[in-house]
Scaffold this motif. Structure first.
Motif, PDB file in Angstrom:
ATOM      1  N   GLY A 163       0.833  -1.202   0.000  1.00 39.60           N
ATOM      2  CA  GLY A 163       0.000   0.000   0.000  1.00 39.60           C
ATOM      3  C   GLY A 163       0.859   1.240   0.000  1.00 39.60           C
ATOM      4  N   GLU A 164       0.233   2.336  -0.319  1.00 41.14           N
ATOM      5  CA  GLU A 164       0.916   3.626  -0.310  1.00 41.14           C
ATOM      6  C   GLU A 164      -0.064   4.715   0.058  1.00 41.14           C
ATOM      7  OE1 GLU A 164       2.460   4.963  -4.009  1.00 41.14           O
ATOM      8  OE2 GLU A 164       0.568   4.808  -5.087  1.00 41.14           O
ATOM      9  N   ARG A 165       0.489   5.825   0.519  1.00 41.28           N
ATOM     10  CA  ARG A 165      -0.305   7.008   0.857  1.00 41.28           C
ATOM     11  C   ARG A 165       0.477   8.232   0.429  1.00 41.28           C
ATOM     12  NH1 ARG A 165      -1.676   7.291   6.891  1.00 41.28           N
ATOM     13  NH2 ARG A 165       0.545   7.850   7.023  1.00 41.28           N
ATOM     14  N   SER A 166      -0.161   9.106  -0.320  1.00 41.94           N
ATOM     15  CA  SER A 166       0.479  10.315  -0.836  1.00 41.94           C
ATOM     16  C   SER A 166      -0.279  11.538  -0.337  1.00 41.94           C
ATOM     17  CB  SER A 166       0.512  10.303  -2.373  1.00 41.94           C
ATOM     18  OG  SER A 166       1.250   9.188  -2.856  1.00 41.94           O
ATOM     19  N   MET A 167       0.486  12.583  -0.051  1.00 45.56           N
ATOM     20  CA  MET A 167      -0.096  13.832   0.415  1.00 45.56           C
ATOM     21  C   MET A 167       0.664  14.985  -0.223  1.00 45.56           C
ATOM     22  SD  MET A 167      -0.643  15.234   4.316  1.00 45.56           S
ATOM     23  CE  MET A 167       1.128  15.200   4.624  1.00 45.56           C
ATOM     24  N   ALA A 168      -0.069  15.900  -0.826  1.00 42.24           N
ATOM     25  CA  ALA A 168       0.524  17.065  -1.473  1.00 42.24           C
ATOM     26  C   ALA A 168       0.119  18.323  -0.722  1.00 42.24           C
ATOM     27  CB  ALA A 168       0.081  17.158  -2.936  1.00 42.24           C
ATOM     28  N   LEU A 169       1.092  19.215  -0.527  1.00 40.23           N
ATOM     29  CA  LEU A 169       0.835  20.449   0.210  1.00 40.23           C
ATOM     30  C   LEU A 169       1.820  21.510  -0.251  1.00 40.23           C
ATOM     31  CD1 LEU A 169      -0.751  21.864   2.505  1.00 40.23           C
ATOM     32  CD2 LEU A 169       1.039  21.085   4.074  1.00 40.23           C
ATOM     33  N   ASN A 170       1.287  22.617  -0.760  1.00 42.85           N
ATOM     34  CA  ASN A 170       2.104  23.763  -1.159  1.00 42.85           C
ATOM     35  C   ASN A 170       3.202  23.391  -2.146  1.00 42.85           C
ATOM     36  OD1 ASN A 170       0.615  25.479   0.523  1.00 42.85           O
ATOM     37  ND2 ASN A 170       1.996  25.154   2.261  1.00 42.85           N
ATOM     38  N   GLY A 171       2.843  22.631  -3.159  1.00 50.77           N
ATOM     39  CA  GLY A 171       3.792  22.294  -4.202  1.00 50.77           C
ATOM     40  C   GLY A 171       4.739  21.168  -3.869  1.00 50.77           C
ATOM     41  N   SER A 172       4.613  20.569  -2.696  1.00 50.04           N
ATOM     42  CA  SER A 172       5.463  19.444  -2.305  1.00 50.04           C
ATOM     43  C   SER A 172       4.581  18.228  -2.046  1.00 50.04           C
ATOM     44  CB  SER A 172       6.283  19.774  -1.052  1.00 50.04           C
ATOM     45  OG  SER A 172       7.144  20.876  -1.289  1.00 50.04           O
ATOM     46  N   ALA A 173       5.113  17.062  -2.359  1.00 48.99           N
ATOM     47  CA  ALA A 173       4.361  15.817  -2.194  1.00 48.99           C
ATOM     48  C   ALA A 173       5.194  14.844  -1.384  1.00 48.99           C
ATOM     49  CB  ALA A 173       3.999  15.206  -3.544  1.00 48.99           C
ATOM     50  N   GLN A 174       4.532  14.144  -0.477  1.00 49.40           N
ATOM     51  CA  GLN A 174       5.173  13.145   0.360  1.00 49.40           C
ATOM     52  C   GLN A 174       4.455  11.824   0.155  1.00 49.40           C
ATOM     53  OE1 GLN A 174       7.833  14.061   2.126  1.00 49.40           O
ATOM     54  NE2 GLN A 174       8.303  12.067   3.005  1.00 49.40           N
ATOM     55  N   THR A 175       5.208  10.764  -0.154  1.00 48.12           N
ATOM     56  CA  THR A 175       4.637   9.453  -0.438  1.00 48.12           C
ATOM     57  C   THR A 175       5.255   8.433   0.504  1.00 48.12           C
ATOM     58  OG1 THR A 175       4.313  10.012  -2.766  1.00 48.12           O
ATOM     59  CG2 THR A 175       4.282   7.683  -2.188  1.00 48.12           C
ATOM     60  N   LEU A 176       4.391   7.618   1.094  1.00 46.47           N
ATOM     61  CA  LEU A 176       4.797   6.546   1.990  1.00 46.47           C
ATOM     62  C   LEU A 176       4.353   5.224   1.389  1.00 46.47           C
ATOM     63  CD1 LEU A 176       5.923   5.536   4.721  1.00 46.47           C
ATOM     64  CD2 LEU A 176       3.629   5.890   5.677  1.00 46.47           C
ATOM     65  N   ARG A 177       5.282   4.303   1.201  1.00 45.21           N
ATOM     66  CA  ARG A 177       4.984   2.995   0.620  1.00 45.21           C
ATOM     67  C   ARG A 177       5.432   1.898   1.583  1.00 45.21           C
ATOM     68  NH1 ARG A 177       7.558   5.222  -4.267  1.00 45.21           N
ATOM     69  NH2 ARG A 177       5.953   6.044  -5.649  1.00 45.21           N
ATOM     70  N   PHE A 178       4.685   0.784   1.549  1.00 36.91           N
ATOM     71  CA  PHE A 178       4.995  -0.342   2.421  1.00 36.91           C
ATOM     72  C   PHE A 178       4.557  -1.623   1.733  1.00 36.91           C
ATOM     73  CE2 PHE A 178       4.169  -3.447   5.720  1.00 36.91           C
ATOM     74  CZ  PHE A 178       5.275  -3.309   6.551  1.00 36.91           C
ATOM     75  N   SER A 179       5.341  -2.683   1.905  1.00 33.84           N
ATOM     76  CA  SER A 179       4.996  -3.999   1.387  1.00 33.84           C
ATOM     77  C   SER A 179       5.634  -5.056   2.273  1.00 33.84           C
ATOM     78  CB  SER A 179       5.450  -4.173  -0.072  1.00 33.84           C
ATOM     79  OG  SER A 179       6.865  -4.199  -0.157  1.00 33.84           O
ATOM     80  N   GLY A 180       5.048  -6.258   2.280  1.00 37.18           N
ATOM     81  CA  GLY A 180       5.592  -7.343   3.086  1.00 37.18           C
ATOM     82  C   GLY A 180       4.641  -8.524   3.109  1.00 37.18           C
TER      83      GLY A 180
END
Length: 230
Positions: free
Chosen positions: A162-179
């Protein structure tokens, strides 16, 4: 006209700079398999039916066990490591050689043979080395992420991602995980601890102006190794 080849060279160099490889590979979600319609099932008289939703007799909570089911991963990772290394070595060498005629001045042979018979030479040398090093590493990561079952292994373990992405003020942060998750490690609320996940891969990526300003391009890293002014 001289600026055109330089511009083309810059474009070619920028095209060679591809994105860094992803740590979490493969699909990050999977839709549930369609349920067969008008499938005749022979009643066996048992309370548990394999085709029914996985709910216990005392709770309506549905446990994930099929492709497309979701669960939550409680990520709590910390790493502390330290290493010390010290080396201290020394060595002394001495060498001496004397010919059979050393010390006798009445040798009648001359030239090379005389010098060989009257050889009297000594040599000495020493070397030493002392070095020490120390390194420490400390990191921690805490978050919670919902993942999807993308495959069910033959032993019943669940391959999740799974992954979760968040964009704020022109910047994006993505968190990914698998197992790989053992269904027996899933606690109440369909939560599994990240330390119980096998072959876990976790990555946090940032994109945007702040991330680009804080990192060097590949040509800058190349010049850093060759020129100290960069």
């Amino acid at each position: 006209m001289k600026a055109i080849p330089l511009t083309l060279l810059c474009l070619l160099l920028s095209a060679c700079a591809g994105p860094s490889p992803r740590l979490v590979q493969g699909p990050l979600s999977a839709p549930p398999l369609p349920t067969p319609q008008y499938l005749e099932r022979t009643p066996n008289g048992a309370i548990y039916q394999a085709h029914l939703p996985t709910a216990s007799l005392f709770s309506s909570e549905r446990r994930p066990q099929h492709i497309g089911d979701t669960l939550k991963v409680d990520i709590a990772e910390s790493l502390q490591a330290s290493q010390k290394n010290a080396t201290d070595t020394s060595r002394d060498n001495k060498f001496a050689i004397k010919g059979p005629g050393s010390g006798s001045g009445d040798a009648k042979s001359g030239g090379f043979f005389e010098s060989l018979l009257n050889a009297n030479a000594t040599a000495a040398g020493s070397d030493s080395f002392r070095g020490s090093g120390q390194t420490e590493n400390s990191s921690s990561f805490n978050s919670q992420l919902a993942v999807t079952v993308i495959n069910v292994l033959p032993n019943g373990h669940l391959l999740v991602a799974g992954e979760r992405s968040m964009a704020l003020n022109g910047s994006a942060q993505t968190l990914r995980f698998s197992g790989v998750v053992d269904p027996r490690d899933i606690k109440a609320g369909n939560i599994v601890q990240s330390r119980d996940v096998a072959s876990a891969h976790l990555e946090s990526l940032g994109r945007g102006e702040v991330s680009e300003a804080a990192s060097r391009s590949w040509i800058q890293r190349l010049l850093t190794r060759s020129l100290s002014i960069w």
